[in-house]
Design an enzyme around this catalytic site. Structure first.
Site, PDB file in Angstrom:
ATOM      1  N   HIS A   1       0.825  -1.210   0.000  1.00 14.11           N
ATOM      2  CA  HIS A   1       0.000   0.000   0.000  1.00 14.11           C
ATOM      3  C   HIS A   1       0.857   1.258   0.000  1.00 14.11           C
ATOM      4  O   HIS A   1       0.381   2.345  -0.301  1.00 14.11           O
ATOM      5  CB  HIS A   1      -0.990   0.010   1.179  1.00 14.11           C
TER       6      HIS A   1
ATOM      7  N   GLU B   1       0.709  -8.636   1.633  1.00 18.37           N
ATOM      8  CA  GLU B   1       0.826  -7.189   1.512  1.00 18.37           C
ATOM      9  C   GLU B   1       2.257  -6.764   1.191  1.00 18.37           C
ATOM     10  O   GLU B   1       2.508  -5.607   0.914  1.00 18.37           O
ATOM     11  CB  GLU B   1       0.343  -6.524   2.800  1.00 18.37           C
TER      12      GLU B   1
ATOM     13  N   CYS C   1       5.162   0.910   9.139  1.00 16.61           N
ATOM     14  CA  CYS C   1       5.024  -0.055   8.055  1.00 16.61           C
ATOM     15  C   CYS C   1       6.383  -0.283   7.398  1.00 16.61           C
ATOM     16  O   CYS C   1       7.105   0.664   7.075  1.00 16.61           O
ATOM     17  CB  CYS C   1       4.033   0.436   7.014  1.00 16.61           C
TER      18      CYS C   1
END
Length: 1870
Positions: free
Chosen positions: A1003, A1039, A1128
């Site tokens: 993302h 992810e 992240c």
């Protein structure tokens, strides 16, 4: 009831409480006065329920709040009072029950109603607080013990308390706005604090005990708001209350959330209850009721939108800091377990403003506002500053639109704020003031200052453009502010533009584009220039196009970029090439300017771009040293067009390919870029590296001293320039009034004149009666002149340090007045005295600078302009601000709080991440400190205080109060993997992947737009590259994404073993380390952090949300840890099977738990197999010792599998008398560490294994794939032509072991050598190598061991699909080495023993190929199998001489170690093509060969992993090395002539070469020897990482051509025999050591010595028979114990060499020359003569290039060489060349003009010959054409016989194969 519904209904309640209509109904109701307060509360609940009923029936919010709906509900309430209350149906008890039921349903869906005792309520309205307290008591709060009675009561009480808290805060806000609170903000904050204390009274003892800062909360919030206001440079002066209220509301929401968490952690509350949401909704409902519904009903919908905006702003902050929205969704999911939970991607606080913009885009159907770009472009984070500016514009534009509707007029305040905040005007002005200070502090001529000024000007122009493009233009004062500042910047810029660096400077970076016409070089230059300016934030006016025809640098203003189009195409007065030598230099370069006013300009541009059709310098350029020109081109790019790709005007570079070339001759190819993005990435990265190197160089230089004389000379020079600037009237006035003075400087009002004695006079403009034009000219030039004087003082710092060190203070504080005396503002007596001692000319320019650059205030000039603008606008702003409604003020305040409160929100975020009451309390005390809020949120790093990461202290995260285990192994992973990816102003964590790539969070990476410049910062270094979305590999259900690109540096190969890919093997629960390395905005640097987590494998799917991004993750790792924004990409490291490995990367947080994705596996990362069933036992080191990319030491082999190496040599030194006084320059090699011969030296610890393995550190390359395939294809074609009669199929196992009898090169397997690993482990005493595994008679041996047979089958099967691994034994080679390689620089060589089973498989597969390769050495380049004693040596010599006698003899360094896999793969393809195999066999061949380049090497107990090179024990080592040798030379040749395809594709026509392993001899024809020479080979190979030296003299720099007799091959030289054959004597230096050391392993020393003597005799016989005889006699004479019959005699030696040479023929039977011996001498078979020679008396032949005689001594016949002769001195013979005729004319020409009797040529030759003249035949490159002409003319006049011409022409044919047509066409000569 979920939180969103609760938010709505609580809003209904607050709206009801504020309605005047309900108050009126209560006043009219017929009830007791004491019951009216209770009735009012009851009716509010009743009305709120009616609003909820309207909502359930489908009415929207605007309809519910409409006037009609309010009137309708008022009627219902009135009826309820008449029918139920006044009739007694609803008494006091029933109303309380109704209210309680409503609270229970709204505040807690889990609360069960408890029966309450009836109690009397107070009758006085002043006792409302008592009602609340009683209500709280009834809800379960006990004042005695401060404990919660029940869980349900606790939630109820907390909810109701917040309800009251929000009510009081809202009331305080309304009171401030209405003016009821006279003391303003202080009283407002006092009431907020009092409300908080009262509402949280039940918990106050605990809160006060835990948080001492709570008493100072008012001051903390004020400090925060004040900091925010300062952040925006106090633009809201007079309107601060909106910011204080907005910031207070946002901060209060955060404090409530933090207190809720504290109560949960300390078990006061069992679980979170949504305190923040409840607080926000009630606060907004109160404001709405108190203001919207009572004062502005007609605009209620718009104002409700504004209040909703305020609420959302607070929620955005909560979501960004605490992931509050994720927590809310998680709790909602608990009620509906069917839905997947949602995790939030933690990408950074920068998304808050994006969320605000997303909210505002829904306010109207026209949600896309044109602000230079659509709002849709903002939906993803893109180019940093631009994106933030656009979002600020968008938000303020929307707010301005709504304010226009509410106010009825356009808001000037919001329009100005749109510009001031959107364009960040205040920061720009502040930077301008800093720039002025910097210019005063340092030399303003510096390039950095000049570029920074240009950047600020460009930014100002963009701001001005932004003002013009906005829909709400703002005030004229703001536009005037920007224009005024921009004009001052331009004035400053002009003041330093006519200057430059006259000292050592940074050399500019030059990019040279070349290519054919029409390929688009100019467009590429323009695009590179524009992109560079964008990256450096400079304007497009910073490009200067250099006109090569202009002798002056007309128009040059120190532009950042200089471009040359058609560089050097037309030479001017000074050629471009010659000019570049001075331009691209660190020396100062004064440009030649046309005007006097432009004199003193120095070149200091940073980037030079040039384009040209040709690579080399123009021959007419006047450059004598071409290398000096070539090396100044830092990057040479060849532009070419992609075939078949049309031109696209939208993307002019789409059809181009770019090739990076070496800047020097021969311009070899280095790298190819298929896209412009790849090229730009390389160029910008190279530019940045160049800049760093130049800065380091400048820092290394000393500061030069100077004297007064130089300073005065400089001053005089500047006054001359200033005089040229000054108006004529000023100069005239100075000459008249101040004779002997020079004009100095002017401030626009006074002019100062300087005298050589130091005095300064002044005169006002009025006194001089100057015109307006002259005054304007003085003002325009005043600042420029003053800056030049200031820089002059800076250049001489040792003369007057005060003018240098204190110039800034003197100017800024205006300590010098117009009378050039210290001013009153300088109060320091000492400083006044020092200023008075300054020379007046210095005081003059300091005063002028202060006049131009400073103001009377302490602020800078630019910030003072801002202050003046704010003063002018204040009255207008205050008038408008009074018209604003409360919601609009709150909206503006909360929005600015989001924008300006970044550091505060980060502090609160860090507090949220702390766990445990102790850490929370300590952290809160730091965050809520009154003195400071920034940089205080770090937890003391105790457990890991000794740890550091990249020279930074590791900061601990103690989420669960436990210390983190972080060993060296985990630190190594973090150090190797961790990297930071930066695009624009966004940083994100990534993890380097094996190879050239990295892992990252999808993302985050997916949001990066294609084509932006990205920076990668890792332990390897910093790399810039252009982002390509197509290179991002995504994985289903994961992810983590993988980005692979060749532009990134390669990571260490050992990284792969530290990544755990198998999810199934992970425990369900395990401990791990959470490691992050991210940017901390509070301390402005990167910070490594780690913490311990307990990971659980989570198999339930959840949805990851990040902005508009949504993705379902089916499987993940979860852990309870309060991660924060920016986490992240953090690494999850766990101990797997005894060592730390990377198991995942953090990707999301759901408010309670963190989530990580597992590391995805991709085939490009690795392919791994083992060797059969055998598993080597070894202990892997946590940190492998990296020798290089190709070799690393992995660990220690267990003792049960370790093999001890013998350190004892088999060489025995002979007695001294046996040495016979012959020298010995060799000693036995060092076999083990601790060799006694090295004791006491610097090499005492020399380890031959570690040293020997270092040759595998790095492979050669990179190689261009296309060129490599072309070269290999050409070699295979030669193989195919030569292999017609050879079988190439695989042999059976019996043949592989026994060979074939009487078949050359089909020998049997040697059984006496080592069997390899693991078979060596089973060897017992007396066992001999491979022999114990076979049985049978010689010639019919068979393998009897099942294990070996099984391994053979395993290798054959596995190699069909994969590359098998090998375990190889490394042994030190026991040999005699030169003394320098033993004692001075030890350098022992290693021999590699491969497994017996693998070697047999290789023999099976390749035995027929080996036989072919060795048998056809007569036509192949490789000479493997050659017999140096036979005629093959002559054949080889003749082959070399066929191209001439220009021979290169090369020696490689690390030849065994640098073989790259790409070439081994191509060699496998070559062999497979020759063998004509199917695809499976082709794969098997390649995999078997690649196995030896990727193997395990065992050095004693140390295990190495080797990834390139070829082991010496490989059965095909010498053959593969020979092929590699040939490929390298032909690859170099291919690139040398890539610009000449006809030469490039005809290697054999111009070069003759022989190779044997790493030995080679390269014979180059004269036609190409000037280009393809030793210097080219050395340079080209160096580019491939290969070191090549001269094969004869290894210490010599470079390689020169040698004659054949001066070369050696296989340690043998070339010596011509009298019969015309070549001998191969071995160098004598290699012979004598055999007398000093013998191998006495099998024989006694005496017998071994005698064998060595016989070997020496055989070799000496080749040198000279007499030398051999002398040596034999010397041995017999000095060593009488040796009998003469034990040594070979001369006859035996002659027979031996005769048999070797001819088989059975007698060597002494030689051919007798039949005629004219002198005629034969010059043309030795195989030799191409160039030396002038006399073939018969008085007849000479010569080559033009090598003739050194005097033509006057000869009658010359010049063949095709243009020359004029007198009639009796010779003539020129011109003729058309015949194709393929060896330089001779056609047959017709020869017969008619040369050999025809009586022809003119023959007649002239005869006359000269008969006169007795010396006759010279001379041709161009060699003597062959002149030799043939001479022989034919001699025969045609009868000077030689036919037999002589036959012999002579035959030898000429042997020299030049193209003369083979002579016997057929000229029979009379044969």
């Amino acid at each position: 009831m979920d939180f969103s519904t609760m938010q709505v209904v609580v809003g209904f309640l607050k709206t009801s409480m504020g309605l005047q209509s309900i108050r009126d109904i209560v006043q009219k109701a017929k009830v007791d006065e004491k019951d009216k307060t209770l009735l009012h509360i009851h009716l509010c609940f009743f009305h709120a329920n009616e609003m909820a009923r309207d909502l359930n029936e489908g009415m929207d919010v605007s309809q519910i709040h409409s006037s009609a709906a309010i009137k309708y509900r008022a009627a219902i309430v009135t009826r309820h009072v008449k029918m139920n209350v006044e009739t007694g149906g609803y008494d006091r008890k029933r109303m309380v029950e109704y209210n309680n039921e409503t609270c229970v349903n709204w505040f807690s869906c889990e609360f069960k109603e408890e029966k309450e005792e009836s109690q009397e309520l107070p009758v006085d309205e002043d006792c409302v607080e008592e009602i609340v307290e009683n209500f709280l008591e009834n809800c379960g709060i006990s004042d005695q013990n401060d404990q919660i009675s029940t869980t349900s009561n606790a939630n109820y009480a907390f909810g109701q308390g917040l309800y009251e808290y929000a009510t009081r805060v809202s009331d305080a806000i309304v009171a401030v706005i209405s003016g009821s609170i006279k003391k303003g903000i202080d009283e407002f904050l006092d009431k907020v604090y009092a409300a908080m204390s009262q509402i949280f009274a039940a918990w106050m003892p605990k809160i006060r005990a835990a948080f001492q800062w709570f008493e100072n909360i008012k001051e903390v919030v004020k400090n925060w708001a004040r900091t925010m206001h300062e952040k925006i440079n106090c633009i809201l002066v007079g309107m601060e209350d909106c910011l204080y209220m907005g910031a207070g509301l946002v901060a209060a929401t955060c404090i409530v959330t933090l207190l809720e968490k504290f109560m949960v952690v300390t078990k006061i509350l069992p679980a979170p209850c949504g305190a923040a949401t409840l607080f926000l909704t009630t606060a907004m409902a109160t404001i709405s009721a108190a203001y919207v519904c009572t004062k502005a009903v007609e605009k209620s919908v718009m104002l409700t939108n504004v209040l909703h905006f305020v609420t959302t702003n607070c929620q955005i902050v909560l979501n960004a800091l605490f992931n509050h929205d994720a927590t809310k969704k998680e709790l909602g999911a608990n009620q509906n377990e069917g839905e997947a939970p949602t995790g939030v991607g933690q990408f950074g606080i920068s998304t808050m403003l994006q969320d605000v913009a997303n909210l505002m885009s829904t306010w109207s159907t026209n949600s896309v506002t044109e602000i230079g770009r659509t709002f849709g472009a903002i939906s993803q984070i893109k180019n940093g500053i631009l994106a933030l500016r656009d979002m600020v514009y968008f938000v303020f534009e929307k707010l301005s639109d709504l304010a226009h509707k509410v106010l009825g007029f356009e808001s000037q305040v919001l329009a100005d704020l749109t510009i001031l905040l959107g364009e960040n005007v205040a920061d720009w002005l502040s930077e301008c003031d800093c720039m002025v200070s910097y210019m005063l502090e340092f030399n303003s001529r510096n390039r950095e200052i000049f570029d920074r000024l240009s950047q600020l000007i460009e930014k100002g122009r963009l701001i001005r453009t932004g003002v013009l493009r906005t829909g709400h233009r703002g005030s004229s004062q703001v536009m005037a502010l920007v224009t005024k500042a921009l004009e001052k910047l331009i004035e400053l810029h002009n003041s330093v533009v006519m200057s430059g660096s006259n000292t050592t400077r940074k050399a500019p970076f030059m990019v040279f584009f070349t290519g054919a016409s029409g390929t688009g070089k100019t467009s590429v230059v323009q695009r590179v220039a524009i992109n560079w300016l964008q990256e450096e934030q400079l304007g497009t006016n910073e490009i200067y196009s250099r006109n090569g025809q202009d002798p002056f640098w007309s128009g040059y203003k120190r532009h950042a970029v200089v471009t040359y189009d058609d560089f050097g195409a037309v030479p001017g007065t000074t050629s471009n090439e010659a000019e570049i030598i001075n331009v691209i230099s660190r020396n100062p370069y004064a440009t030649v300017m046309a005007g006097l006013a432009e004199k003193g300009m120095y070149f200091d541009s940073r980037l030079v771009l040039a384009s040209r059709n040709f690579l080399a310098a123009n021959p007419e350029s006047g450059v004598h040293d071409s290398e000096a020109y070539e090396r100044r081109r830092h990057a040479v790019i060849r532009v070419s067009l992609k075939p078949g790709v049309p031109y696209n005007a939208d993307d002019p570079c789409a059809n181009q390919t770019y090739t990076l070339l070496d800047s020097k001759t021969p311009f070899r190819e280095i790298q190819t870029f298929e896209t412009y993005a790849e090229l730009w990435s390389y160029l910008y990265t190279s530019f940045k590296e160049h800049e760093v190197q130049e800065e380091l160089y400048l820092k290394s230089l000393p500061i030069l001293d100077s004297d007064k004389k130089e300073a005065l000379e400089g001053l005089v020079g500047l006054t001359v320039i200033a005089t040229s600037f000054a108006p004529k009237a000023v100069m005239q006035y100075g000459m008249e009034k101040f004779p002997g003075h020079h004009f100095l400087v002017s401030d626009g009002e006074k002019c100062y004149f300087w005298h050589g004695d130091g005095s300064v006079e002044s005169a006002s403009v009025e006194q001089m009666q100057l015109s307006k034009q002259d005054v304007a000219q003085l003002k325009q030039q005043g600042l420029s002149t003053a800056m030049m004087y200031k820089d002059l003082a800076k250049a001489f710092p040792t003369l007057n340090s005060l003018a240098v060190l204190y110039a800034k203070n003197i100017v800024v504080k205006r300590w010098v007045g117009p009378d050039l005396e210290p001013t009153k503002t300088c109060e320091d007596v000492y400083m006044r005295e020092q200023i008075g001692n300054l020379p007046k000319w210095q005081r003059a320019y300091l005063y002028v600078l202060s006049k131009y650059l400073t103001t009377q205030s302490p602020r800078g000039w630019f910030m003072e302009c801002l202050e003046e603008t704010k003063k002018n606008l204040r009255a207008t702003y205050l008038w408008e601000y009074k018209q604003w409604p409360l919601p609009l003020k709150l909206a503006l305040g909360s929005l600015i709080a989001i924008m300006a409160g970044g550091a505060i929100w980060y502090s609160l975020q860090s507090l949220w991440c702390m766990s445990g009451d102790a850490s929370f309390v300590a952290g809160a005390a730091t965050v809520f400190s009154v003195s400071s809020f920034a940089g205080q949120s770090d937890i003391p790093n105790r457990d890991n205080s000794e740890r550091s990461f990249r020279n930074r202290k590791v900061r601990a995260r103690t989420w669960q109060g436990q210390s983190s285990c972080f060993g060296d192994s985990a630190l190594w992973i973090a150090e190797t993997c961790m990297a930071t990816l930066t695009f624009s102003n966004v940083r994100t964590q990534v993890c380097l992947a094996p190879g050239r790539g990295f892992f990252g969070v999808n993302h985050c990476l997916a949001a990066i737009p294609a084509g932006v410049m990205v920076k990668m910062d890792s332990s390897i270094g910093v790399t810039y590259f252009v982002w390509g979305k197509e290179k991002l590999l995504q994985f289903d259900g994961n992810e983590i994404a993988l980005y692979m690109t060749s532009t990134l540096p390669k990571t260490v190969d050992s990284l792969l073993g530290r990544i755990h890919f198998d999810v199934e093997t992970l425990p369900k629960t395990f401990s791990a380390v959470f490691f992050s390395y991210k940017y901390d905005p509070m301390i402005q640097q990167m910070v490594p952090e780690l913490g311990s987590v307990t990971c659980k494998v989570h198999n339930k799917a959840y949805t990851l949300a990040h902005g508009e991004y949504r993705r379902e993750i089916p499987q993940s790792l979860s852990y309870e840890a309060s991660t924060v924004a920016g986490d992240c990409g953090s690494l999850i490291l766990a101990e797997i099977e005894g060592k730390f490995k990377l198991v995942g990367m953090h990707v999301a947080f759901n408010g309670r738990e963190g989530s990580a994705s597992f590391m995805p596996y991709h085939a490009s990362l690795d392919q791994k197999v083992g060797q059969g069933d055998f598993m080597l036992k070894y202990q892997e080191w946590a940190e492998p010792k990296i020798l290089g990319p190709g070799c690393r030491a992995m660990g220690l082999i267990d003792p049960e599998h370790a093999l001890a190496a013998s350190g004892k040599t088999t060489f025995v030194e002979t007695p001294e008398e046996w040495h016979l006084d012959y020298p010995c320059d060799k000693l036995p090699s060092v076999l083990a560490r601790g060799d006694p011969r090295l004791a006491g030296t610097v090499h005492a610890d020399y380890d031959p294994f570690a040293s020997g393995m270092s040759k595998y550190a790095k492979e050669a390359g990179p190689f261009d794939a296309a060129s490599l395939k072309q070269v290999c294809s050409g070699i295979v074609e030669i193989w195919e032509d030569a292999s017609a009669d050879f079988p190439m199929d695989e042999v059976d196992l019996d043949t592989a072991i026994n060979g074939l009898e009487n078949v050359e090169f089909f020998d049997a397997l040697v059984l006496g050598t080592s069997e390899g690993f693991p078979y060596r482990l089973d060897r017992g005493p007396g066992d001999k190598g491979k022999s114990r595994y076979v049985s049978g008679e010689s010639g019919s041996l068979k393998i009897t061991d099942e294990g070996v047979l099984s391994d053979i089958a395993w290798f054959e099967e596995v190699s069909k699909t994969q590359v098998p691994d090998l375990y190889c034994i490394e042994c030190v080679k026991d040999e005699r080495l030169p003394i320098r390689k033993v004692l001075h620089e030890p350098k022992s060589r290693l021999f590699t023993v491969l497994p017996m089973s693998y070697n047999i498989v290789i023999r099976k597969k390749f035995l027929n190929f080996v036989r072919f390769f060795m048998k056809r050495r007569d036509v192949l380049t490789a000479q493997v199998g050659i017999n140096p004693y036979s005629r093959e040596w002559t054949r080889m010599a003749n082959k070399l001489l066929s191209k001439g006698n220009n021979i290169l003899c090369c020696d490689y360094s690390r030849f065994d170690g640098f073989l790259p896999k790409c070439i081994m793969n191509e060699i496998g393809n070559m062999i497979a093509r020759l063998m004509k195999t199917d695809e499976v066999s082709r794969t098997q061949i390649k995999n078997l060969m690649l196995a030896c380049t990727s193997r395990y090497a065992m050095c004693n107990r140390v295990l190495y992993r080797v990834e390139n090179g070829i082991p010496s024990g490989f059965p095909l080592t010498v053959i593969v090395n020979s092929i590699l040798n040939e490929i390298l030379v032909k690859y170099a040749y291919w690139h040398c002539f890539e610009d000449n395809p006809s030469v490039q594709s005809n290697f054999d026509a111009h070069v003759s070469m022989v190779v044997y392993g790493d030995d080679n001899l390269i014979s180059v024809s004269d036609a190409i020897s000037s280009r393809f020479d030793g210097n080219f080979l050395v340079s080209f190979m160096e580019g491939l990482g290969i070191k090549v030296t001269d094969g004869i003299d290894k210490t010599k720099v470079g390689i020169e051509f040698r004659r054949l007799e001066n070369c050696d091959f296989l340690k043998r030289s070339f010596k011509m025999s009298p019969d015309g054959t070549w001998r191969s004597p071995m160098s004598k230096e290699s012979l004598w050591p055999q007398l000093h050391f013998v191998k006495a392993k099998k024989l006694e020393m005496a017998e071994a010595y005698i064998n060595n003597c016989n070997n020496i005799l055989r070799e000496l016989w080749l040198h000279d028979v007499k030398e051999a005889e002398e040596f034999r006699n010397k041995v017999l004479r000095n060593l009488r114990w040796i009998g003469h019959e034990q040594l070979l005699n001369m006859q035996q030696l002659a027979v031996f060499h005769s048999e070797q040479m001819n088989g059975v023929s007698d060597f002494l039977s030689t051919c007798v020359t039949v005629d004219s011996i002198p005629l034969m001498d010059p043309l030795v078979p195989g030799m191409l003569p160039v030396k002038t020679s006399e073939i018969i008396p008085r007849v000479f032949v010569a080559a033009e290039k090598h003739f050194e005689g005097n033509f006057n001594d000869f009658f010359t016949i010049s063949i095709t060489t243009s020359r004029k002769f007198e009639e009796d001195k010779g003539f020129v013979l011109l003729f058309p060349y015949g194709a393929g005729r060896g330089g001779l004319p056609t047959t017709q020409f020869m017969r008619e003009n040369v050999i025809r009797k009586g022809c003119s040529i023959q007649k002239k030759f005869r006359q000269a010959y008969e006169k007795g003249n010396n006759i010279l035949f001379i041709s161009q490159s060699s003597v062959v054409p002149s030799y043939v002409f001479a022989v034919m003319l001699l025969h045609s006049i009868g000077a030689i016989s036919r037999l002589s011409s036959n012999k002579a022409l035959t030898q000429a044919m042997q020299t030049c194969k193209r003369l083979e047509y002579l016997p057929k066409e000229y029979e009379e000569f044969f």
